[in-house]
Design an enzyme around this catalytic site. Structure first.
Site, PDB file in Angstrom:
ATOM      1  N   ASP A  62      41.088  36.390  45.054  1.00 16.38           N
ATOM      2  CA  ASP A  62      41.013  37.643  45.802  1.00 16.38           C
ATOM      3  C   ASP A  62      41.638  37.542  47.192  1.00 16.38           C
ATOM      4  O   ASP A  62      41.175  38.160  48.144  1.00 16.38           O
ATOM      5  CB  ASP A  62      39.553  38.132  45.890  1.00 16.38           C
ATOM      6  CG  ASP A  62      38.950  38.176  44.498  1.00 16.38           C
ATOM      7  OD1 ASP A  62      39.609  38.714  43.606  1.00 16.38           O
ATOM      8  OD2 ASP A  62      37.845  37.640  44.301  1.00 16.38           O
TER       9      ASP A  62
ATOM     10  N   GLY B  91      48.049  40.172  44.259  1.00 14.25           N
ATOM     11  CA  GLY B  91      48.636  41.359  43.616  1.00 14.25           C
ATOM     12  C   GLY B  91      49.529  42.120  44.576  1.00 14.25           C
ATOM     13  O   GLY B  91      50.632  42.540  44.234  1.00 14.25           O
TER      14      GLY B  91
ATOM     15  N   HIS C  50      44.151  41.695  39.692  1.00 15.77           N
ATOM     16  CA  HIS C  50      45.108  41.777  40.796  1.00 15.77           C
ATOM     17  C   HIS C  50      45.278  43.226  41.208  1.00 15.77           C
ATOM     18  O   HIS C  50      45.693  44.062  40.408  1.00 15.77           O
ATOM     19  CB  HIS C  50      46.455  41.163  40.376  1.00 15.77           C
ATOM     20  CG  HIS C  50      46.398  39.668  40.328  1.00 15.77           C
ATOM     21  ND1 HIS C  50      47.435  38.881  39.936  1.00 15.77           N
ATOM     22  CD2 HIS C  50      45.380  38.823  40.642  1.00 15.77           C
ATOM     23  CE1 HIS C  50      47.066  37.599  40.014  1.00 15.77           C
ATOM     24  NE2 HIS C  50      45.831  37.548  40.426  1.00 15.77           N
TER      25      HIS C  50
ATOM     26  N   ARG D 112      41.152  23.553  19.057  1.00 14.36           N
ATOM     27  CA  ARG D 112      42.267  23.867  18.149  1.00 14.36           C
ATOM     28  C   ARG D 112      41.874  24.879  17.076  1.00 14.36           C
ATOM     29  O   ARG D 112      42.436  24.896  15.981  1.00 14.36           O
ATOM     30  CB  ARG D 112      42.858  22.600  17.495  1.00 14.36           C
ATOM     31  CG  ARG D 112      43.969  21.894  18.226  1.00 14.36           C
ATOM     32  CD  ARG D 112      43.679  21.449  19.622  1.00 14.36           C
ATOM     33  NE  ARG D 112      42.577  20.513  19.810  1.00 14.36           N
ATOM     34  CZ  ARG D 112      42.675  19.189  19.732  1.00 14.36           C
ATOM     35  NH1 ARG D 112      43.825  18.632  19.475  1.00 14.36           N
ATOM     36  NH2 ARG D 112      41.628  18.419  19.952  1.00 14.36           N
TER      37      ARG D 112
ATOM     38  N   THR E  89      36.402  27.709  37.541  1.00 18.15           N
ATOM     39  CA  THR E  89      36.794  28.378  36.307  1.00 18.15           C
ATOM     40  C   THR E  89      37.200  27.316  35.277  1.00 18.15           C
ATOM     41  O   THR E  89      37.106  26.120  35.537  1.00 18.15           O
ATOM     42  CB  THR E  89      37.906  29.412  36.587  1.00 18.15           C
ATOM     43  OG1 THR E  89      38.056  30.252  35.430  1.00 18.15           O
ATOM     44  CG2 THR E  89      39.232  28.744  36.919  1.00 18.15           C
TER      45      THR E  89
ATOM     46  N   LEU F  20      45.479  40.862  57.654  1.00 11.99           N
ATOM     47  CA  LEU F  20      45.415  40.564  59.090  1.00 11.99           C
ATOM     48  C   LEU F  20      44.799  41.745  59.844  1.00 11.99           C
ATOM     49  O   LEU F  20      44.176  41.574  60.884  1.00 11.99           O
ATOM     50  CB  LEU F  20      46.819  40.244  59.626  1.00 11.99           C
ATOM     51  CG  LEU F  20      46.838  39.592  61.004  1.00 11.99           C
ATOM     52  CD1 LEU F  20      46.165  38.225  60.990  1.00 11.99           C
ATOM     53  CD2 LEU F  20      48.262  39.451  61.538  1.00 11.99           C
TER      54      LEU F  20
HETATM   55  P1  IMP Z   1      34.928  32.440  34.988  1.00 15.96           P
HETATM   56  O1  IMP Z   1      36.350  32.166  35.406  1.00 15.96           O
HETATM   57  O2  IMP Z   1      34.705  33.846  34.546  1.00 15.96           O
HETATM   58  O3  IMP Z   1      34.421  31.408  34.036  1.00 15.96           O
HETATM   59  O4  IMP Z   1      34.027  32.264  36.309  1.00 15.96           O
HETATM   60  C1  IMP Z   1      33.903  31.012  36.992  1.00 15.96           C
HETATM   61  C2  IMP Z   1      33.841  31.227  38.494  1.00 15.96           C
HETATM   62  O5  IMP Z   1      35.096  31.671  38.964  1.00 15.96           O
HETATM   63  C3  IMP Z   1      32.835  32.286  38.947  1.00 15.96           C
HETATM   64  O6  IMP Z   1      32.324  31.915  40.208  1.00 15.96           O
HETATM   65  C4  IMP Z   1      33.681  33.533  39.085  1.00 15.96           C
HETATM   66  O7  IMP Z   1      33.130  34.460  39.982  1.00 15.96           O
HETATM   67  C5  IMP Z   1      34.954  32.929  39.631  1.00 15.96           C
HETATM   68  N1  IMP Z   1      36.151  33.726  39.307  1.00 15.96           N
HETATM   69  C6  IMP Z   1      36.810  33.787  38.127  1.00 15.96           C
HETATM   70  N2  IMP Z   1      37.872  34.572  38.207  1.00 15.96           N
HETATM   71  C7  IMP Z   1      37.943  35.007  39.471  1.00 15.96           C
HETATM   72  C8  IMP Z   1      38.857  35.848  40.172  1.00 15.96           C
HETATM   73  O8  IMP Z   1      39.844  36.326  39.668  1.00 15.96           O
HETATM   74  N3  IMP Z   1      38.568  36.092  41.480  1.00 15.96           N
HETATM   75  C9  IMP Z   1      37.496  35.551  42.077  1.00 15.96           C
HETATM   76  N4  IMP Z   1      36.620  34.743  41.462  1.00 15.96           N
HETATM   77  C10 IMP Z   1      36.839  34.484  40.172  1.00 15.96           C
HETATM   78 MG    MG Z   2      40.937  39.465  42.206  1.00 16.34          MG
END
Ligand code: IMP
Ligand code: MG
Length: 331
Positions: free
Chosen positions: A13, A17, A42, A136, A189, A280
């Site tokens: 974040d 995007g 995004h 797989r 993630t 900013l």
């Molecule tokens: P998952 O990717 O859904 O398994 O989540 C694992 C961790 O990554 C969690 O803390 C989510 O909030 C964070 N997370 C996953 N994708 C995003 C993203 O696009 N932006 C911000 N946090 C993310």
């Molecule tokens: Mg995002």
């Protein structure tokens, strides 16, 4: 350019995007390859309209850009088809035949598996879908009839494009601190989110990458569980104008001030050659909508200089508002 990898610096974040949509229009990108999966949204603002894209590359705003989903990506078929409709990119959207598929059962497993409890995942099922790919047993894009019109050898397209001197952008998702290898494990993630992994997912060798552009936000946010150095209360974040909710899940984002030490570390590990600094105007409201460096107040210029000094990477793009073109381009 011609081959640039976009990486998020922190916990996602950062405004990738917006940066990608700007580069698409300004540099007239020939190819944009989306990596990762549906968990990442995004946000793109163009002509007063907002898009939160989970599958279609953010470069869709430039109508001559070929849009691809990477071989290493994980496709949510329903979401992809919806977004193709919404963005009207039917004739120029391609899906690598080897991308894997995320299914409804993965989302159910994500929300109910004991081993994922407490991580605060997005609930889209990305972790379980990747587990299945490693076993797989995952379905691939080429197994899905609805994807037939989009199937391509995306790896060949991009490498042939690079041979022909085309401009390619590899769209990283999430942030480096959510990397399975380099992030705040286990609060991460299911994949590596760094520059090398983004190139790998797209099938582009490291020597073909010209620039790694790391995207910093002027403050830090995080959704889900796990450490966040310098975390402040929601009240304080609201007072500073930093409070955000997640584009994908609607959850509150936690916030913290910019972290120079972390910024330096992620620049080094990703081999960043350039950086972008977004929002900013949230730090210095007088910056709102500025498109020239000379229009910035001194405090803002000093902050940019400090980011450059501490990271050793030039800040080439500065975000000053939500629209794709609210950018100071210092290249
Ligand atoms: P998952 O990717 O859904 O398994 O989540 C694992 C961790 O990554 C969690 O803390 C989510 O909030 C964070 N997370 C996953 N994708 C995003 C993203 O696009 N932006 C911000 N946090 C993310
Ligand atoms: Mg995002």
């Amino acid at each position: 350019m011609p081959c640039t990898v976009i990486v998020g610096a922190f916990w996602g974040d950062e405004g990738k995007g917006k940066i990608i949509s700007y580069l698409a229009l300004k540099d007239k990108l020939d190819f944009c390859v989306r990596t990762g999966s549906v968990n990442a949204a995004h946000t793109v603002w163009i002509n007063g309209k907002k898009y939160a894209l989970h599958m279609v590359p953010a470069a869709f705003v430039y109508d001559k850009c070929r849009l691809l989903v990477a071989a290493g990506a994980n496709i949510h078929v329903g979401r992809l088809l919806e977004e193709v409709e919404l963005t009207k990119v039917n004739g120029r959207m391609g899906v690598d035949q080897n991308a894997s598929i995320i299914e409804e059962k993965h989302s159910v497993q994500d929300k109910t598996s004991a081993h994922l409890k407490g991580l605060g995942t997005t609930g889209w099922g990305v972790g379980p879908a990747l587990e299945e790919r490693v076993r797989r047993t995952a379905k691939l894009a080429k197994d899905i009839p609805e994807l037939k019109p989009f199937l391509t050898d995306g790896v060949a397209e991009v490498n042939d494009g690079l041979d022909a001197g085309k401009k390619v952008l590899l769209e990283g998702t999430q942030g480096f601190m959510l990397s399975l290898f380099h992030g705040t494990y286990p609060y991460v993630t299911g994949r590596d989110t760094g520059a090398a992994a983004i190139a790998s997912e797209a099938g582009v060798g490291p020597t073909r990458v010209d620039d790694v552009l790391i995207v910093y936000k002027s403050f830090i946010t995080r959704v889900g569980a796990g450490p966040l150095p310098g975390e402040m209360t929601k009240e304080e974040a609201v007072a500073r104008g930093w409070f955000e909710t997640a584009a994908g899940t609607g959850r509150d984002r936690r916030s913290a001030p910019f972290n120079f030490e972390l910024a330096k570390k992620v620049a080094k590990i990703n081999g960043a050659t350039q950086s972008a600094l977004t929002k900013l105007d949230c730090l210095f409201p007088k910056c709102q909508g500025a498109r020239k460096f000379s229009d910035l107040p001194k405090e803002a210029k000093d902050f940019i200089a400090e980011v450059e000094n501490q990271t050793g990477v030039p800040v080439v793009l500065v975000g000053t508002g939500p629209e794709a073109l609210d950018i100071i381009d210092r290249r």
